[in-house]
Design an enzyme around this catalytic site. Structure first.
Site, short mmCIF file in Angstrom:
data_model
loop_
_atom_site.label_atom_id
_atom_site.label_comp_id
_atom_site.label_asym_id
_atom_site.label_seq_id
_atom_site.Cartn_x
_atom_site.Cartn_y
_atom_site.Cartn_z
CE LYS A 182 -3.74 2.41 2.41
NZ LYS A 182 -3.03 3.71 2.53
N GLY A 239 5.70 3.48 10.83
CA GLY A 239 4.87 4.69 10.92
C GLY A 239 4.59 5.07 12.35
CB SER A 240 2.09 7.38 13.71
OG SER A 240 0.84 6.82 13.34
N GLY A 243 -1.35 4.97 14.32
CA GLY A 243 -1.76 4.21 13.14
C GLY A 243 -1.35 2.76 13.21
N GLY A 244 -0.12 2.51 13.68
CA GLY A 244 0.36 1.15 13.78
C GLY A 244 -0.43 0.33 14.78
CD GLU A 263 10.63 1.96 13.23
OE1 GLU A 263 10.22 2.73 14.13
OE2 GLU A 263 11.06 2.35 12.14
CB CYS A 300 12.09 5.84 13.57
SG CYS A 300 13.13 4.81 12.53
CD GLU A 389 8.88 9.48 16.96
OE1 GLU A 389 9.88 9.31 16.23
OE2 GLU A 389 7.85 8.79 16.88
#
Length: 506
Positions: A182, A239-240, A243-244, A263, A300, A389
C-alpha cells in the site's frame, strides 16, 4: 529525462486506473493525479499474491536471489528519474535521495547474497536412532519455510528504503513471500516508479504476475481491508504509534490472527556519563545537535532526549548544542501534516512549566527549525508528554542529581529502538549498571555515537520492546529481518527422494 507519473495501480502485472483520484502535494514541481485504491483493488491483489505463492514460494533461493538482484538493477537504471520525482515530492535533498537509493539497492543485493548462503533456513537435522532404548528416535529435519503473501505499508520518511522496494518488501521476497504494497500518499510518484522497476524485473525473469502488487492511496478502509484479508499472512509497517496500533489490533482480531511487524518510533534516550561530559562536553553537545537536526529530525532513531548528571562540563555541553542548533537553517519537512504535527509538539513542550527554553523554534508552513529545552528530573517525571516522540529536530536535556536518579529514570522508560551511552573509561562502573537496564529497553545499545543511521548488515537490530515496535523479537533492518516471514517446519522420516525435493526448492 524527467519522470511524469501515470497515477495507476499495479495489480497482478497490469497497470490500472481507478475512478476516484487524489492530488499529490509535492514540495516543489507539479502536482499529479493518482488513483485512489479500493477494497476491490486490495482483494484482486491479494488473490493474485496467493496464486503466485504456489510457484514463487517454492522456487530455489538462486531464483529468488536473481529476482532481488534484477530489482536492484532496474532501480539503478531509473536512478536519475527516481531522484527527480523523490526530491520534488518529499523536499529531501538530492544527496539524501541518492544515498537512500544506494541503501535500498544495497539491501536487495545483501539479501540475495544471504539467501544464497542458506543461513536463513536454519537447517537442523537429528538423525534417526533406531537402536535407542527404551524408544527409537525418528529422523527429524527442520527448515524455515515462507509463510505466504505479505502486506507492506510504505513509510512517510523513507520513500525508498522503507517503502515500495524497501526492507520489508526485500525481506518478504527473499523469504519466498509475494508482496502487496500500500503506497504512501506522501510520495506516490516515487512509489510508482519503483513499482515499475520491480515489475520490469519480474517480467524479465518471467515470474508470476501476482508476486508483487502496488496499490496507491486509499482511506483507512483500504488499509484495514489489506491487513484483514484472509490471504495475507503477515504485515510490515513503519509509521506512527497511533496508526500502527490500530492496524495491530485489527491483525489480532482476525479469525486467523497474523503477526504485525510494526516499527512505531522512539525518542532514543542518551545517557551522558559524568567523566565523558567533563572531558568533552562541548564536543558531545555539538555532535548531538548535528544528529538531532539531520534530515529535519525525521528519523525514527532521532536522539530526542539526553540525561546528564549535573556537574562539570554540563554548561559547555548545553551551550555547544544550543549554538549549533541556532545556526541550523530551517528545513523542508516531508509533508504539510508532519510539519504541523511538529509545530504543535514543540509548542506544547515549550509551554511546559519549569522548562528552560534554550532554543525556540521559528517554524511555519512546511519548514522546521530546531527547538531545544532543558528540564530537571522532577519536571520530566511530572510531564508525561515530554516522553512522547516529537517527529522533527527537537531535543530535551534532562539534568539529574546523581547516578541513582539516572538509573531510576532509565528503569522507568518504555521500549525504545535505541539507547546510547556516552562514557570515558572512568565511567565504566556506572555504564555497567546501566547496560542491563538499557538492553531490556532497546533493540540497539550504542556507546559514544549517535543512533541516526542504521547499518544494513547481519548483526543489526532495528526494533525494540513495545511501543517502539510490536514484535521485540524481530528486526526490520538487516538479514535477520527475513526471518519474520518464515516459519519452522519439521520433517519426520522423509524418504530420500522427498529430502532431495525439499532441498531443491530451499
Amino acid at each position: 529525462m524527467s519522470y511524469t507519473p501515470h497515477g495507476k495501480h499495479l495489480i497482478a502485472g497490469n497497470w490500472r486506473a481507478g475512478d476516484a483520484k487524489f492530488q499529490s502535494s509535492p514540495s516543489s514541481g507539479s502536482s499529479h493525479a493518482f488513483s485512489v485504491g479500493t477494497v476491490a483493488d486490495i482483494d484482486d491483489a491479494c488473490r493474485a499474491a496467493e496464486s503466485a505463492f504456489e510457484t514463487y514460494g517454492y522456487l530455489p533461493s538462486t531464483a529468488r536471489a536473481e529476482f532481488l538482484n534484477a530489482i536492484a538493477d532496474e532501480i539503478e537504471a531509473r536512478a536519475d528519474q527516481i531522484t527527480q520525482i523523490g526530491t520534488e515530492e518529499t523536499g529531501l535533498p538530492e544527496a539524501r535521495l541518492i544515498g537512500e537509493r544506494g541503501r535500498t539497492v544495497g539491501q536487495l543485493r545483501l539479501f540475495a547474497q544471504h539467501i544464497l548462503s542458506g543461513q536463513h533456513l536454519d537447517r537442523r537435522h537429528d538423525a534417526a536412532m533406531p537402536d535407542r532404548k527404551p524408544l527409537a528416535r525418528p529422523d527429524i529435519r527442520l527448515m524455515q519455510r515462507p509463510i505466504g503473501p505479505v502486506a507492506v505499508f510504505g513509510a512517510s520518511n523513507f520513500p525508498l528504503a522503507f517503502s515500495t522496494a524497501g526492507g520489508d518488501t526485500a525481506a518478504a521476497l527473499a523469504a519466498g513471500c509475494p508482496v502487496v504494497v500500500k503506497g504512501h500518499s506522501a510520495h506516490p510518484g516515487t512509489g510508482e516508479i519503483v513499482a515499475e522497476a520491480i515489475d520490469a524485473a519480474r517480467r524479465k525473469l518471467n515470474l508470476h504476475p501476482g508476486v508483487f502488487s502496488f496499490v496507491q492511496g486509499g482511506n483507512r478502509e483500504v488499509g484495514s481491508a489489506l491487513v484483514q484479508h484472509p490471504l495475507i499472512k503477515a504485515v510490515g509497517f513503519t509509521g506512527s504509534l497511533r496508526g500502527g496500533r490500530a492496524l495491530f489490533d485489527l491483525c489480532a482480531a482476525r479469525p486467523e490472527p497474523i503477526p504485525f511487524f510494526g516499527e512505531l518510533g522512539s525518542i532514543n534516550p542518551m545517557f551522558l556519563l559524568p567523566n565523558a561530559v567533563a572531558s568533552r562536553g562541548a564536543a558531545i553537545g555539538s555532535a548531538w545537535a548535528d544528529s538531532l537536526s539531520m534530515g529535519a529530525g525525521q528519523f525514527c532513531t532521532n536522539p530526542g532526549v539526553a540525561f546528564v548528571i549535573d556537574g562539570a562540563g554540563v554548561d559547555s555541553l548545553l551551550d555547544a548544542a544550543s549554538e549549533k542548533l541556532r545556526a541550523t537553517a530551517t528545513q523542508t519537512m516531508l509533508t504539510d501534516d508532519i510539519a504541523s504535527s511538529y509545530q504543535r509538539g514543540v509548542a506544547a513542550a515549550l509551554e511546559t512549566a519549569q522548562a528552560d527554553i534554550l532554543v525556540s523554534s521559528d517554524s511555519d508552513g512546511r519548514s522546521a527549525a530546531p527547538a531545544f529545552i532543558k528540564v530537571d528530573a522532577d519536571t520530566w517525571r511530572s510531564n508525561e508528554n515530554l516522553a512522547h516522540e516529537v517527529f522533527g529536530p527537537f531535543g530535551i536535556a534532562v539534568i539529574v542529581r546523581d547516578e541513582e536518579e539516572m538509573l531510576e529514570l532509565a528503569r522507568a522508560f518504555e521500549g525504545q529502538l535505541t539507547a546510547t551511552l556516552h562514557l570515558d573509561s572512568e565511567d565504566t562502573p556506572l555504564a555497567a549498571c546501566l547496560l542491563p537496564i538499557l538492553e531490556r529497553k532497546a533493540g540497539r545499545v550504542l556507546a559514544n555515537g549517535f543512533p541516526t543511521g542504521v547499518e544494513v548488515c547481519d548483526a543489526m537490530v532495528h526494533g525494540g520492546p513495545y511501543p517502539a515496535s510490536t514484535n521485540f523479537g524481530a528486526t526490520s533492518v538487516g538479514t535477520m529481518s527475513i526471518r519474520r516471514f518464515l516459519r519452522p517446519v519439521s520433517y519426520q522420516n522423509l524418504p530420500d527422494a522427498l529430502v532431495a525435493e525439499l532441498e531443491a526448492r530451499a
